[in-house]
Design a protein around this motif. Structure first.
Motif, mmCIF file in Angstrom:
data_model
loop_
_atom_site.group_PDB
_atom_site.id
_atom_site.type_symbol
_atom_site.label_atom_id
_atom_site.label_comp_id
_atom_site.label_asym_id
_atom_site.label_seq_id
_atom_site.Cartn_x
_atom_site.Cartn_y
_atom_site.Cartn_z
ATOM 1 N N ASP A 156 -21.262 3.134 24.264
ATOM 2 C CA ASP A 156 -19.909 3.428 23.791
ATOM 3 C C ASP A 156 -18.876 3.083 24.868
ATOM 4 O O ASP A 156 -17.806 2.543 24.565
ATOM 5 C CB ASP A 156 -19.815 4.894 23.376
ATOM 6 N N VAL A 157 -19.184 3.376 26.125
ATOM 7 C CA VAL A 157 -18.287 3.016 27.235
ATOM 8 C C VAL A 157 -18.169 1.496 27.328
ATOM 9 O O VAL A 157 -17.075 0.953 27.499
ATOM 10 C CB VAL A 157 -18.787 3.622 28.574
ATOM 11 N N LEU A 158 -19.295 0.795 27.181
ATOM 12 C CA LEU A 158 -19.270 -0.671 27.208
ATOM 13 C C LEU A 158 -18.456 -1.223 26.041
ATOM 14 O O LEU A 158 -17.731 -2.212 26.194
ATOM 15 C CB LEU A 158 -20.701 -1.224 27.200
ATOM 16 N N LEU A 159 -18.573 -0.585 24.881
ATOM 17 C CA LEU A 159 -17.762 -0.965 23.720
ATOM 18 C C LEU A 159 -16.283 -0.784 24.027
ATOM 19 O O LEU A 159 -15.462 -1.667 23.755
ATOM 20 C CB LEU A 159 -18.153 -0.123 22.501
ATOM 21 N N TYR A 160 -15.916 0.350 24.588
ATOM 22 C CA TYR A 160 -14.521 0.632 24.906
ATOM 23 C C TYR A 160 -13.970 -0.409 25.885
ATOM 24 O O TYR A 160 -12.837 -0.885 25.729
ATOM 25 C CB TYR A 160 -14.376 2.044 25.477
ATOM 26 N N GLU A 161 -14.770 -0.789 26.894
ATOM 27 C CA GLU A 161 -14.341 -1.806 27.857
ATOM 28 C C GLU A 161 -14.090 -3.136 27.145
ATOM 29 O O GLU A 161 -13.110 -3.825 27.410
ATOM 30 C CB GLU A 161 -15.391 -1.974 28.956
ATOM 31 N N ASN A 162 -14.971 -3.495 26.210
ATOM 32 C CA ASN A 162 -14.810 -4.736 25.453
ATOM 33 C C ASN A 162 -13.587 -4.658 24.549
ATOM 34 O O ASN A 162 -12.862 -5.639 24.377
ATOM 35 C CB ASN A 162 -16.087 -5.012 24.644
ATOM 36 N N LYS A 163 -13.333 -3.488 23.990
ATOM 37 C CA LYS A 163 -12.173 -3.294 23.107
ATOM 38 C C LYS A 163 -10.879 -3.499 23.895
ATOM 39 O O LYS A 163 -9.909 -4.071 23.373
ATOM 40 C CB LYS A 163 -12.220 -1.905 22.485
ATOM 41 N N GLN A 164 -10.843 -3.063 25.139
ATOM 42 C CA GLN A 164 -9.652 -3.228 25.982
ATOM 43 C C GLN A 164 -9.363 -4.705 26.241
ATOM 44 O O GLN A 164 -8.209 -5.105 26.305
ATOM 45 C CB GLN A 164 -9.811 -2.478 27.315
ATOM 46 N N ILE A 165 -10.402 -5.513 26.322
ATOM 47 C CA ILE A 165 -10.239 -6.960 26.515
ATOM 48 C C ILE A 165 -9.579 -7.583 25.282
ATOM 49 O O ILE A 165 -8.754 -8.483 25.409
ATOM 50 C CB ILE A 165 -11.607 -7.626 26.803
ATOM 51 N N HIS A 166 -9.923 -7.085 24.083
ATOM 52 C CA HIS A 166 -9.377 -7.624 22.830
ATOM 53 C C HIS A 166 -7.919 -7.221 22.598
ATOM 54 O O HIS A 166 -7.272 -7.804 21.737
ATOM 55 C CB HIS A 166 -10.226 -7.203 21.635
#
Length: 167
Positions: A156-166
């Protein structure tokens, strides 16, 4: 009849009514089982996905179209995965995929297939919006002795980091 009724009840407890895939309750149980079955040589991977701008789809096109977007996304995930891969609705517009692989190349190939499938869907223009998504993924580390909740939190943390890139 009682056995049939109990089987139907059991099915309904673990299936998301909107998408027809496993729900979070089943995911929690499945992840615990996968972790307990891990060995040093045989582990698994998981991917967490989240639709980008899903609220905008609901607000602009209505909840029926939002439901269709969720159902379409699940269909795209299923088309990208292998028959034995586990897919669950984590909540709202988040989904979790559990894969029987600890091979990074295989995991990356599955991620590539998901991306391609969504790109093809978006280029079809049968819908008034494009589906975008973020994802976090990891291979479970047997030596970490992480519990299911800790592993879910990691992806979930990795998802959130990827979401910030988008954004």
């Amino acid at each position: 009849m009682l056995i049939l009724f109990l089987n139907i009840q059991n099915h309904n407890i673990y299936i998301d009514y909107l998408t027809g895939i496993n729900n979070r309750k089943k995911l929690d149980s499945y992840l615990k089982k996968k972790i307990n079955a891990c060995t040093e040589k045989k582990t698994f991977s998981a991917i967490m996905t989240d639709l980008n701008n899903f609220k905008l789809i609901n607000d602009k096109y209505g909840h029926d179209e939002g439901d269709k977007a969720l159902q379409d996304f699940v269909g795209l995930l299923k088309n990208s995965l292998r028959a034995n891969d586990f897919v669950a609705r984590y909540g709202g517009d988040e989904f979790c995929i559990v894969l029987d692989t600890c091979n990074k190349t295989v995991l990356e190939e599955i991620i590539r297939r998901i991306n391609v499938c969504v790109e093809i869907y978006n280029s079809s223009k049968d819908q008034p919006y494009e589906l975008g998504f973020s994802m976090g993924y990891a291979i479970y580390d047997y030596h970490s002795h992480m519990k299911a909740e800790e592993f879910q939190k990691l992806i979930d943390v990795l998802l959130y980091e990827n979401k910030q890139i988008h954004k």
